[in-house]
Design a protein around this motif. Structure first.
Motif, short mmCIF file in Angstrom:
data_model
loop_
_atom_site.label_atom_id
_atom_site.label_comp_id
_atom_site.label_asym_id
_atom_site.label_seq_id
_atom_site.Cartn_x
_atom_site.Cartn_y
_atom_site.Cartn_z
N ARG A 1 36.75 17.80 -38.64
CA ARG A 1 36.23 16.43 -38.70
C ARG A 1 34.90 16.33 -39.42
N ALA A 2 34.14 17.38 -39.36
CA ALA A 2 32.84 17.34 -40.04
C ALA A 2 33.08 17.22 -41.53
N ALA A 3 34.02 17.98 -42.03
CA ALA A 3 34.33 17.93 -43.45
C ALA A 3 34.84 16.55 -43.83
N ALA B 1 34.23 13.74 -42.30
CA ALA B 1 33.15 12.76 -42.25
C ALA B 1 32.27 12.87 -43.47
N LEU B 2 32.06 14.10 -43.91
CA LEU B 2 31.18 14.31 -45.05
C LEU B 2 31.83 13.80 -46.34
N ASN C 1 21.84 14.24 -42.47
CA ASN C 1 23.23 13.87 -42.28
C ASN C 1 23.91 14.93 -41.42
N ARG C 2 24.39 14.47 -40.26
CA ARG C 2 24.90 15.44 -39.30
C ARG C 2 26.23 16.03 -39.69
N ALA C 3 27.01 15.25 -40.40
CA ALA C 3 28.32 15.76 -40.80
C ALA C 3 28.11 16.94 -41.75
N ALA C 4 27.20 16.78 -42.66
CA ALA C 4 26.92 17.85 -43.61
C ALA C 4 26.40 19.07 -42.87
N ALA D 1 26.95 19.88 -39.77
CA ALA D 1 28.01 20.50 -38.98
C ALA D 1 28.92 21.31 -39.89
N LEU D 2 29.16 20.78 -41.07
CA LEU D 2 30.07 21.46 -41.98
C LEU D 2 29.45 22.75 -42.52
N ARG E 1 34.58 21.06 -32.52
CA ARG E 1 33.92 19.77 -32.63
C ARG E 1 32.70 19.61 -31.75
#
Lengths: 342, 342
Positions: free
Chosen positions: A58-60, A62-63, B57-60, B62-63, B128
């Motif tokens: 999901r992180a990918a 979302a990014l 950016n949290r998604a980045a 996390a990824l 996640r």
DNA sequence: GCCACGTGTGGGAGCGCTCCCACTGCGTCT
DNA sequence: AGACGCAGTGGGAGCGCTCCCACACGTGGC
């Protein structure tokens, strides 16, 4: 021995593509349900996904994309204490059920200070959620508008005013007051008083309006002396009840705008030697656990709280899907639950 | 008019670096509080961050990294109905407060079916969240072990058994039983009965043990006829109370292992013409709203619920930070709140 | 028979970070 | 004096997706 903890073993979209003998784009299209895929390719991908136990990261997502698959439910902490607490749990329950079905995350945010409020705004600005659910907003709360200003869909639980610009789900608070009074009048009560909520809250004003309409419909005269303002707390209910007894000792019924205030009122009535329901009939709102456990059990107007939660989530998901200009609004009916207090 | 909704205007780490006149690596180090940065560079970056209003950016994150800055709080729905509801709200409150301070997200997950349970497991597998908080687990619940098997830190609220292998926060349930009985004995009660929870739950067994210890310490004999099993529901409390009255009509006190069961018992006592507290003293556990609103107000053993939530979050954060082999455990004290029912 | 079109597809180019390697200086040890 | 260490730094190489462009095929019209 050191445990790695980080199993890199999770398959990626690329691996699925390789196994299915198609390109990355096709897998992505299948995963996201795009119609532009042949039956054949879809079947191959589906099989590869199942075999590999693929779960998209999901992180990918979302990014790369823009959506986060998460929704925030915001509860201002100051309010959390005011309302009967189970209220929030029921809202959460409804929201959670609906979001689970749509495979969205529920992010719970309690805001109890300005610092946390600021942090939350930052959080929103960082594009971390797809939408926001707001519970129990005060008339002067700017948060809903801030959220919308950020371009995020929002749905409120309860309105701030008649002309609420943001999407909302509310219960029929006017109807709640009317049905309570109708019930009391139907049992022969003639001097029906009310303990209201804080009048800067729209919900409180609506219930008061309903009370007045109920009186009118029963052919009873409105009397300002029969109205006392509370604040949705037990102590507030107590204070208001004392005021009412002092002003209008001949009252024979009380409609309290919440169960918790009814509990407070009940205490004062007992101290004053008034029996419930023989001398004074009592009706609350919420149909909470408190109502069921009072002595005598409290007649109360039930709100479909969990259903409100569900509806909120549903409206939000809909808005996330298709960003419509128009703000949907729902008003759900209430229902009188008659017990021994009236 | 089409509203864009997607303001790309948010500054990135790269822009901050440019503005501060340093490299990306340095900005990242400053943001993440690495010590390997000169005072000068740190100051420049801090200024640039402030000027640009930069939010990572949290998604980045996390990824690229591995952590997600999110923690799941799991509540099995079946249990949610059993316990006094405010319990969960207080847990949530405590957890939320602690997580907010650490700038972590709280992801709330209610599990009400096997389908949802499966979905949740998938979810965990997809990396996640950084850790999991589990509330009210049954003795045979495999979820905690599954979570640990995935290499994720977990903290339970309550144990499944004396030898709980997973980290937990519990309250002193034995102490709760003991103090309730000590209080009743201290008021001259001699035939003290108990309504227990379901005995496949460790918490219920602990409270029963405490009850027995309390009797022993007061020099009172244990009597199997004085023990009836409930299930933490009001109806269960009612059933158990009927059983007790039938078996031991000479009882003069009841320790119910929850307020809700105490409420059920109180109803049966009333129907049987026993006055509370004159004929039968009553003590519950939880110190919930129900206890305060009962008639008479219920003496109850208070648990520090919100504090348990805080502690759970704290332990989890600690485990996320340093993955220790050893599972921390905390047992928090309880406290008797005396009201009119005893 | 040629063109225009539409459908299905592959894969490049990022999204905004963190990780880590390589590099620069400077102080310190022999 | 040279060799070594080390704090501080820049920036390449991804993380696993989605987006979108380009392209390979049909098919139909003229």
């Amino acid at each position: 021995m050191v445990v790695s903890g980080r199993q890199t073993g999770r398959p990626t979209l690329e691996e699925v593509a390789a196994r299915a003998g198609v390109g990355r784009g096709t897998v992505s299209r299948v995963i996201n349900g795009s119609p532009r895929v042949s039956e054949q390719a879809k079947a191959a991908v589906d099989r590869a996904v199942a075999e590999l136990g693929y779960v998209p990261n999901r992180a990918a997502r979302a990014l790369a994309g823009s959506r986060t698959d998460a929704v925030a439910l915001v509860i201002p902490e100051t309010e959390a204490r005011l309302f009967a607490e189970p209220y929030f749990l029921d809202i959460i329950r409804g929201v959670s059920a609906e979001l689970a079905d749509a495979d969205k995350q529920l992010l719970l945010t309690l805001i109890r200070s300005d610092k946390e409020r600021q942090r939350f705004e930052q959080y929103l600005a960082a594009q971390r959620v797809d939408g926001v659910l707001l519970v129990s907003v005060h008339a002067d709360d700017p948060l809903p508008d801030q959220v919308r200003a950020l371009g995020l869909p929002a749905v409120l639980n309860g309105r701030r005013s008649e002309a609420e610009p943001v999407a909302y789900v509310d219960s029929d608070n006017v109807g709640a007051g009317r049905s309570a009074v109708a019930h009391l009048a139907g049992r022969g009560r003639r001097r029906i008083a009310t303990v209201t909520g804080p009048l800067d809250m729209y919900v409180a004003r609506c219930r008061l309006d309903g009370y007045r309409q109920g009186l009118a419909e029963a052919g009873l005269a409105s009397d300002a002396a029969l109205v006392a303002t509370g604040d949705f707390t037990e102590e507030g209910g107590r204070r208001a009840m004392r005021e009412l007894l002092a002003r209008t000792p001949d009252l024979d019924a009380v409609f309290a705008a919440s169960d918790v205030m009814a509990a407070g009122a009940r205490g004062v009535l007992r101290e004053a030697g008034r029996r419930v329901p023989e001398d004074v009939a009592l009706v609350g709102v919420d149909d909470s656990a408190v109502a069921r456990h009072m002595d005598p059990p409290l007649t109360s107007v039930r709100q479909p709280i969990e259903e409100m939660g569900r509806t909120m989530a549903r409206l939000l998901l809909q808005e996330i899907g298709i960003a419509s200009e128009e703000q949907p609004r729902r008003v759900l009916p209430t229902e009188l639950v008659v017990r021994d207090s009236s």
